[in-house]
Write a protein that holds these residues in place. Structure first.
Motif, PDB file in Angstrom:
ATOM      1  N   THR A   1     -25.459 -89.193  24.406  1.00  0.00           N
ATOM      2  CA  THR A   1     -24.939 -87.876  24.756  1.00  0.00           C
ATOM      3  C   THR A   1     -23.590 -87.679  24.098  1.00  0.00           C
ATOM      4  OG1 THR A   1     -26.109 -87.887  26.882  1.00  0.00           O
ATOM      5  CG2 THR A   1     -24.312 -86.304  26.621  1.00  0.00           C
ATOM      6  N   GLY A   2     -23.604 -86.907  23.018  1.00  0.00           N
ATOM      7  CA  GLY A   2     -22.373 -86.489  22.360  1.00  0.00           C
ATOM      8  C   GLY A   2     -21.944 -85.155  22.951  1.00  0.00           C
ATOM      9  N   SER A   3     -21.493 -84.236  22.103  1.00  0.00           N
ATOM     10  CA  SER A   3     -21.089 -82.920  22.597  1.00  0.00           C
ATOM     11  C   SER A   3     -20.724 -82.035  21.416  1.00  0.00           C
ATOM     12  CB  SER A   3     -19.881 -83.035  23.529  1.00  0.00           C
ATOM     13  OG  SER A   3     -19.405 -81.760  23.912  1.00  0.00           O
ATOM     14  N   ILE A   4     -20.893 -80.723  21.583  1.00  0.00           N
ATOM     15  CA  ILE A   4     -20.377 -79.823  20.553  1.00  0.00           C
ATOM     16  C   ILE A   4     -18.854 -79.849  20.549  1.00  0.00           C
ATOM     17  CG2 ILE A   4     -22.404 -78.322  20.657  1.00  0.00           C
ATOM     18  CD1 ILE A   4     -20.596 -76.223  22.055  1.00  0.00           C
ATOM     19  N   ALA A   5     -18.241 -80.389  21.631  1.00  0.00           N
ATOM     20  CA  ALA A   5     -16.790 -80.566  21.652  1.00  0.00           C
ATOM     21  C   ALA A   5     -16.338 -81.479  20.521  1.00  0.00           C
ATOM     22  CB  ALA A   5     -16.349 -81.140  22.992  1.00  0.00           C
ATOM     23  N   GLY A   6     -17.233 -82.325  20.051  1.00  0.00           N
ATOM     24  CA  GLY A   6     -16.901 -83.225  18.963  1.00  0.00           C
ATOM     25  C   GLY A   6     -16.745 -82.545  17.619  1.00  0.00           C
ATOM     26  N   PHE A   7     -17.092 -81.257  17.546  1.00  0.00           N
ATOM     27  CA  PHE A   7     -16.949 -80.513  16.294  1.00  0.00           C
ATOM     28  C   PHE A   7     -15.579 -79.858  16.157  1.00  0.00           C
ATOM     29  CE2 PHE A   7     -21.683 -80.062  16.871  1.00  0.00           C
ATOM     30  CZ  PHE A   7     -22.027 -80.878  15.804  1.00  0.00           C
ATOM     31  N   MET A   8     -14.751 -79.945  17.201  1.00  0.00           N
ATOM     32  CA  MET A   8     -13.492 -79.197  17.161  1.00  0.00           C
ATOM     33  C   MET A   8     -12.357 -79.981  17.812  1.00  0.00           C
ATOM     34  SD  MET A   8     -14.736 -76.390  19.975  1.00  0.00           S
ATOM     35  CE  MET A   8     -16.390 -76.412  19.245  1.00  0.00           C
ATOM     36  N   PRO A   9     -11.129 -79.823  17.296  1.00  0.00           N
ATOM     37  CA  PRO A   9      -9.976 -80.449  17.953  1.00  0.00           C
ATOM     38  C   PRO A   9      -9.804 -79.860  19.349  1.00  0.00           C
ATOM     39  CG  PRO A   9      -9.408 -79.662  15.744  1.00  0.00           C
ATOM     40  CD  PRO A   9     -10.730 -79.077  16.088  1.00  0.00           C
ATOM     41  N   GLY A  10      -9.659 -80.717  20.334  1.00  0.00           N
ATOM     42  CA  GLY A  10      -9.672 -80.252  21.721  1.00  0.00           C
ATOM     43  C   GLY A  10      -8.294 -80.133  22.325  1.00  0.00           C
TER      44      GLY A  10
ATOM     45  N   VAL B   1     -32.796 -92.959  16.883  1.00  0.00           N
ATOM     46  CA  VAL B   1     -31.493 -92.652  17.482  1.00  0.00           C
ATOM     47  C   VAL B   1     -31.336 -91.137  17.506  1.00  0.00           C
ATOM     48  CG1 VAL B   1     -28.997 -92.947  17.368  1.00  0.00           C
ATOM     49  CG2 VAL B   1     -30.508 -94.793  16.577  1.00  0.00           C
ATOM     50  N   THR B   2     -31.115 -90.591  18.674  1.00  0.00           N
ATOM     51  CA  THR B   2     -30.977 -89.150  18.854  1.00  0.00           C
ATOM     52  C   THR B   2     -29.637 -88.850  19.503  1.00  0.00           C
ATOM     53  OG1 THR B   2     -33.375 -88.937  19.190  1.00  0.00           O
ATOM     54  CG2 THR B   2     -31.996 -87.090  19.919  1.00  0.00           C
ATOM     55  N   CYS B   3     -28.937 -87.853  18.997  1.00  0.00           N
ATOM     56  CA  CYS B   3     -27.681 -87.419  19.603  1.00  0.00           C
ATOM     57  C   CYS B   3     -27.882 -86.065  20.264  1.00  0.00           C
ATOM     58  CB  CYS B   3     -26.574 -87.331  18.553  1.00  0.00           C
ATOM     59  SG  CYS B   3     -24.930 -87.000  19.239  1.00  0.00           S
ATOM     60  N   LEU B   4     -27.702 -86.024  21.583  1.00  0.00           N
ATOM     61  CA  LEU B   4     -27.744 -84.773  22.337  1.00  0.00           C
ATOM     62  C   LEU B   4     -26.333 -84.197  22.369  1.00  0.00           C
ATOM     63  CD1 LEU B   4     -28.876 -82.640  24.301  1.00  0.00           C
ATOM     64  CD2 LEU B   4     -28.553 -84.316  26.147  1.00  0.00           C
ATOM     65  N   MET B   5     -26.186 -82.960  21.890  1.00  0.00           N
ATOM     66  CA  MET B   5     -24.864 -82.343  21.823  1.00  0.00           C
ATOM     67  C   MET B   5     -24.858 -81.052  22.633  1.00  0.00           C
ATOM     68  SD  MET B   5     -23.882 -83.150  17.834  1.00  0.00           S
ATOM     69  CE  MET B   5     -25.505 -82.833  17.144  1.00  0.00           C
TER      70      MET B   5
END
Length: 263
Positions: A139-148, A179-183
């Motif tokens: 479990t990743g996140s779309i938060a990982g695409f942007m500086p938080g 390997v699957t990443c859920l974002m």
């Protein structure tokens, strides 16, 4: 006629006491998996009772997966059984400005989201590689695409997991391990309360349904997809993030996550 229970694959699900983790475990149970579920709170026992009602054999483990000892406790609970699916979902958030946060809280996010997650994947992933079979969902996140801004450590930890999942998938290309990443995006769970973000715009905004997010992630894992962003709006947001300057994204995050930003 034999009275033996028919074979059922085993899934290990972390962060399974509530939210996306519990819903992922529910998907597993409905799909015929037995379960080893973990969380760092007593509510994992209640989750186990709910999952047993779906016909699964469920073993709950209360363990702090921010520690190496907690990860080892969970791994030892497999007792050498074949783990067919690892759903590494345990995660922790942390709101407010970085310099206002305590180091203990910062380290707990890193140790839960990154160190503990990697250690568990390393242990179980090696077992999967030995027999050349298995599924891993991170479990990743779309938060990982942007500086938080105002959740800087959390977003950075999810950027790490997003990146790591793609790298691990490539290393395992040519094997029978997926390997699957859920974002997901913001999801209706206890996350924002625990992260101290209830007075933020994102904390009070309408969020995605945890059961739907889990269903999307589980089905992607079963297909062996490399990644999946749950929800159309999140897909749009992640696409835009890939072509937007980081400074702009950081300002946008501030509007959503700065304490007191809720209107």
């Amino acid at each position: 006629m034999s009275s033996e229970r028919p074979f059922r694959p085993l899934a290990v699900v972390t962060g399974a006491s509530s939210g996306i983790g519990l819903e992922l475990a529910t998907c597993c149970a409905k799909a015929g998996y037995d379960l080893l579920i973990a969380a760092d709170e007593p509510a994992i026992e209640e989750a186990a009772a709910r999952l047993r009602a779906l016909g699964a054999v469920v073993e709950p483990i209360q363990a702090d997966l921010a520690t190496l000892q907690g990860v080892e406790l969970l791994y030892q609970a497999t007792e050498g059984r074949q783990v067919d699916a690892l759903l590494a979902n345990a995660g922790r958030g942390l709101g407010h400005a970085f310099l206002d946060q305590g180091l203990d809280g910062i380290r707990r996010v890193i140790d839960t989201n990154i160190t503990g997650t990697l250690y568990l994947i390393h242990l179980i992933g090696r077992d999967m590689r030995r027999r050349n079979a298995g599924r891993i969902l991170i479990t990743g996140s779309i938060a990982g695409f942007m500086p938080g801004s105002f959740q800087a450590v959390y977003n950075a930890s999810k950027a790490f997991l997003n990146s790591f999942s793609f790298a691990l998938r490539e290393e395992l290309r040519g094997t029978a391990i997926t390997v699957t990443c859920l974002m997901p995006g913001a999801t209706e769970t206890q996350f924002f309360d625990r992260a101290g973000m209830t007075d933020t715009s994102v904390g009070q905004a309408e969020k995605d349904d945890a059961a739907e997010v889990a269903r999307i992630g589980f089905e992607a894992m079963q297909r062996g997809d490399g990644d999946v962003v749950s929800g159309f709006a999140n897909k749009v947001q992640s696409t835009i993030a890939n072509v937007t300057p980081a400074a702009v994204l950081a300002k946008r995050s501030r509007k959503m996550a700065e304490p007191g930003s809720a209107s």
